[in-house]
Design a protein around this motif. Structure first.
Motif, PDB file in Angstrom:
ATOM      1  N   ILE A  68       0.166  -4.987  -3.092  1.00 30.50           N
ATOM      2  CA  ILE A  68       1.181  -3.939  -2.905  1.00 30.50           C
ATOM      3  C   ILE A  68       1.486  -3.752  -1.423  1.00 30.50           C
ATOM      4  N   CYS A  69       0.429  -3.702  -0.621  1.00 27.77           N
ATOM      5  CA  CYS A  69       0.626  -3.508   0.817  1.00 27.77           C
ATOM      6  C   CYS A  69       0.749  -4.822   1.563  1.00 27.77           C
ATOM      7  N   LYS A  70       0.502  -5.932   0.926  1.00 28.59           N
ATOM      8  CA  LYS A  70       0.525  -7.247   1.541  1.00 28.59           C
ATOM      9  C   LYS A  70      -0.411  -7.301   2.755  1.00 28.59           C
ATOM     10  N   ASN A 107     -11.586   2.615   0.041  1.00 29.09           N
ATOM     11  CA  ASN A 107     -10.941   3.269   1.184  1.00 29.09           C
ATOM     12  C   ASN A 107      -9.454   2.945   1.222  1.00 29.09           C
ATOM     13  N   HIS A 108      -9.139   1.681   1.031  1.00 26.86           N
ATOM     14  CA  HIS A 108      -7.734   1.256   1.110  1.00 26.86           C
ATOM     15  C   HIS A 108      -6.914   1.939   0.008  1.00 26.86           C
ATOM     16  N   GLU A 109      -7.460   1.942  -1.173  1.00 24.67           N
ATOM     17  CA  GLU A 109      -6.684   2.488  -2.285  1.00 24.67           C
ATOM     18  C   GLU A 109      -6.503   3.994  -2.182  1.00 24.67           C
ATOM     19  N   GLN A 121      -0.900   5.226   2.878  1.00 26.28           N
ATOM     20  CA  GLN A 121       0.084   4.133   2.866  1.00 26.28           C
ATOM     21  C   GLN A 121       0.105   3.434   1.502  1.00 26.28           C
ATOM     22  N   HIS A 122      -1.110   3.116   1.015  1.00 29.64           N
ATOM     23  CA  HIS A 122      -1.198   2.421  -0.275  1.00 29.64           C
ATOM     24  C   HIS A 122      -0.653   3.289  -1.402  1.00 29.64           C
ATOM     25  N   GLN A 123      -0.995   4.577  -1.377  1.00 31.09           N
ATOM     26  CA  GLN A 123      -0.533   5.494  -2.431  1.00 31.09           C
ATOM     27  C   GLN A 123       0.990   5.544  -2.463  1.00 31.09           C
TER      28      GLN A 123
HETATM   29 ZN   LIG Z   1      -2.698  -1.483  -0.653  1.00 26.89          ZN
END
Ligand SMILES: [Zn+2]
Length: 276
Positions: free
Chosen positions: A15-17, A29-31, A35-37
């Motif tokens: 999704i975020c590439k 952490n990323h999820e 930004q990811h949300q």
């Molecule tokens: Zn992401």
């Protein structure tokens, strides 16, 4: 020992590439990140909108297609009606016992399959100057007998009938004669069937045919018995030599020639060995 470089396992967020460490903590952490949300929400919204648009376009297309189909059907029906009107129809005329087409003013004789009409002097014809769609068998006809083998009439009629085959195959009075054809296929024999085995002949000149093992009607085995001539000639003496009287002149001459030849060969052989 040399040290060598080893990469850490990485994880790709589609999704975020972007890449991140392939650990549970890093992924979590990323999820949870803002930004990811945001990107995830965006993506879901896009997918929903796309599905909605697709459904709309599909229903629009379906409607357009069905509208075009209905229009085409209507136009086709109108064309068919116009063609039928132009071709006219063949009505049975009891007085003349011919069919009569009032539109083109031609008669048709179902017995001979000839047409009668024309201006100014009517005459008989197999190729009347009327459109192919108006020929008998292609155009509608009513009231009278239907000739046999109508489908094989004039070339023009047959061609027109062929082109209309799909449209009106179910209608009555169309020039089709359905014929059931049964195809017989010979099943090939085994390639070695003639050689013998269980199918070896029990009659004939070889093997069982010589009579060994064949039981006669009288009950005894027919061992060494000679075959009898079927026409009855020379059968009584059991062969040729005894029945000289029954031989024809040609046969006698042939036998004499053979005997003379044998004598000559014997003499020559004897001479060759120095006996004479
Ligand atoms: Zn992401």
């Amino acid at each position: 020992m040399t040290e060598y470089w080893k990469s850490n396992a990485m994880h790709w967020c589609d999704i975020c590439k972007c890449w991140m460490n392939d650990t549970k903590q890093a992924k979590l952490n990323h999820e949870r990140g803002a930004q990811h949300q945001a990107k995830l929400a965006n993506k879901l919204r896009d997918m929903a909108r796309k599905a909605e648009n697709d459904a709309k376009a599909k229903s629009f297309n379906d409607e357009a297609v069905s509208r075009a189909e209905a229009a085409a059907k209507k136009a086709y029906a109108a064309d068919l009606k116009a063609a039928e009107a132009a071709a006219g129809s063949w009505e049975w005329d009891e007085g003349s016992s011919y069919y009569y087409n009032a539109t083109h003013r031609w008669y048709y004789d179902p017995k001979t399959q000839w047409y009668y009409g024309g201006e100014p002097t009517p005459e008989w014809s197999q190729e009347p100057p009327i459109p192919a769609a108006a020929r008998f068998g292609v155009a509608q006809h009513a009231g009278g007998p239907v000739p046999q083998g109508q489908g094989q009439q004039g070339a023009g009629g047959a061609a027109a009938a062929g082109s209309e085959g799909g449209a009106g195959a179910g209608k009555e009075g169309l020039p089709f004669v359905t014929k059931k054809v049964q195809r017989v296929v010979a099943i090939p024999k085994h390639p070695l069937a003639a050689l013998g085995g269980h199918q070896a002949p029990t009659t004939g000149k070889v093997g069982g045919g010589m009579g060994a093992g064949v039981v006669l009607e009288s009950g005894e085995a027919d061992v060494g018995a000679k075959r009898k001539r079927e026409d009855g000639k020379g059968g009584a003496g059991g062969g040729g030599k005894g029945a000289k009287g029954a031989m024809s002149k040609e046969e006698e001459e042939a036998l004499a020639r053979r005997e003379a030849a044998r004598q000559r060969v014997a003499q020559r052989t004897a001479a060759g060995f120095g006996y004479v």
